[in-house]
Design an enzyme around this catalytic site. Structure first.
Site, PDB file in Angstrom:
ATOM      1  N   ALA A 185       0.837  -1.203   0.000  1.00  0.00           N
ATOM      2  CA  ALA A 185       0.000   0.000   0.000  1.00  0.00           C
ATOM      3  C   ALA A 185       0.871   1.251   0.000  1.00  0.00           C
ATOM      4  O   ALA A 185       0.600   2.208  -0.730  1.00  0.00           O
ATOM      5  CB  ALA A 185      -0.935  -0.009   1.213  1.00  0.00           C
ATOM      6  N   ASP A 186       1.920   1.255   0.813  1.00  0.00           N
ATOM      7  CA  ASP A 186       2.863   2.372   0.813  1.00  0.00           C
ATOM      8  C   ASP A 186       3.486   2.564  -0.564  1.00  0.00           C
ATOM      9  O   ASP A 186       3.541   3.674  -1.099  1.00  0.00           O
ATOM     10  CB  ASP A 186       3.980   2.111   1.820  1.00  0.00           C
ATOM     11  CG  ASP A 186       3.633   2.566   3.226  1.00  0.00           C
ATOM     12  OD1 ASP A 186       2.778   3.443   3.369  1.00  0.00           O
ATOM     13  OD2 ASP A 186       4.219   2.024   4.176  1.00  0.00           O
TER      14      ASP A 186
END
Length: 409
Positions: free
Chosen positions: A181-182
């Site tokens: 996600a990052d």
């Protein structure tokens, strides 16, 4: 320093690369924002990383710091410059304003309310420089009921549905082994910034671009999201297998494991021929993707027994010759010894003290007219470029020293 096209660095040396005409003020930390800026820095943009001065209140102890993990710090912050600046101090904000007048992009990943409290929100900074592209990365968006929740990769993976489709059936939700996600939020933010810079060529104005860890994770659901949004079918965990085609996934061999992707009837027939299971190819219950999905366990059992009779290398050669997609499964220590990986040249040798043969991952694309530099600039020490940048802005050594004593810089 300029937002035109000379691309000068702090020492006056010309910068190289496709994006060398751009100057970016980077107020991000942790991973998503630095990931976005890594692309620009690697492509030649001038990226000035703004850090809290040593000794100033509110110092940054988040993961990825230089002393916490030098390898990851080099991974995230190569080719950047470091300016220490306390943006909570009025003098610090004045320095920031001088930078903004000369910059193309400002990027931050504070909680949504912080930038407005500091007086460095998009309206405030774009009033100084209307051509500025202001980029924000948050955990859950700039507004809405979760806007001020702290954003972390694992939380976004869970709320974005990824953990519900990862792992083996019945074993509960499983986090993906990388901070996806990052990373995706960083890549999507870089795409948004590039889009806004292209649009600026037509309009002459910058704009505010936004993404979040949650949005990035949702976007990565891809066809699993489509299954629900279109067909109202809830995707389930299938482990290493594919939810819609069989056989795919991981199979044990005589000496290890093989990744197989026999998708569709043509590939299934080729696989059966290569395994000596010709009669199985068109047998009832095996003669179409839906039939094989319904008989998943039986199909997998039939091919699994044959795969155990040879090594991974032998099966890879046999199946690729037959036109069946497959490949070995490497540990991280094996990945970079693969001849194709070495041929692609995606690693970037660096000279790190005490680290023989050290390298960093480069960008996963190449430009024919902009070959990559032989070695990146190592990640800067905290405040390494402060003096040079402030002198470039026209400040005297005496003024800079006063600011240092007051923890402004």
């Amino acid at each position: 320093m300029t937002n035109e096209s000379n691309g000068a660095g702090t020492a006056g040396a010309p910068r190289k690369g496709a994006l060398s005409r751009f100057t970016i003020i980077d107020a991000t930390r942790v991973r998503a924002g630095p990931t976005a800026m890594r692309l620009f820095a690697d492509m030649g943009a001038r990226v000035i990383k703004v850090e809290i001065p040593p000794g100033a209140p509110g110092g940054d102890d988040m993961i990825g710091g230089r002393d916490h993990n030098r390898a990851d710090y080099e991974n995230l912050h190569r080719n950047k410059e470091s300016l220490t600046l306390n943006m909570k101090d009025p003098a610090g904000r004045e320095i920031l304003h001088e930078l903004i007048r000369r910059a193309d992009v400002f990027i931050e990943n504070y909680r949504p309310d912080v930038k407005h409290r500091l007086g460095i929100g998009p309206d405030a900074l774009r009033a100084i420089n209307p051509r500025l592209v202001y980029a924000s990365i948050s955990g859950f968006g700039q507004d809405g009921p979760y806007a001020n929740w702290p954003g972390f990769d694992s939380i976004a993976q869970g709320m974005g549905g990824l953990m519900s489709v990862t792992g083996k059936p019945g074993e509960g939700p499983m986090r993906v082994g990388i901070p996806i996600a990052d990373l995706c939020a960083g890549h999507f933010c870089a795409m948004a910034i590039l889009t806004a810079l292209l649009e600026r060529e037509a309009s002459g104005e910058g704009q505010w671009v936004q993404t979040s860890l949650l949005e990035a994770q949702l976007a990565m659901l891809d066809f699993q999201a489509a299954q629900w949004l279109v067909d109202r079918k809830v995707p389930e965990q299938v482990g290493n297998e594919h939810p819609l085609t069989v056989p795919t996934g991981v199979f044990a061999t005589q000496d290890g494991y093989l990744n197989l992707a026999a998708i569709g009837q043509t590939m299934w027939t080729r696989l059966c021929d290569a395994l000596g299971l010709e009669d199985l190819a068109r047998a009832p219950g095996y003669d179409s993707d839906p039939a094989r999905v319904a008989n998943r366990d039986a199909v997998n059992q039939a091919v699994s027994e044959v795969f155990k009779t040879r090594t991974t290398k032998e099966w890879t050669e046999i199946l690729l010759k037959a036109g069946v997609p497959c490949g070995p499964i490497y540990g991280i220590d094996e990945v970079f010894d693969d001849p194709q990986v070495r041929h692609l040249g995606i690693t970037w040798p660096v000279d790190l003290p005490g680290k023989t043969g050290a390298a960093l991952l480069g960008q996963p694309f190449r430009l024919s007219r902009y070959p990559r530099e032989a070695a990146p600039r190592l990640a800067p020490e905290q405040g390494e470029d402060t003096q040079a940048i402030l002198q470039e802005l026209g400040y005297s050594d005496e003024q800079i020293e006063q600011w240092r004593k007051a923890f402004v810089v």
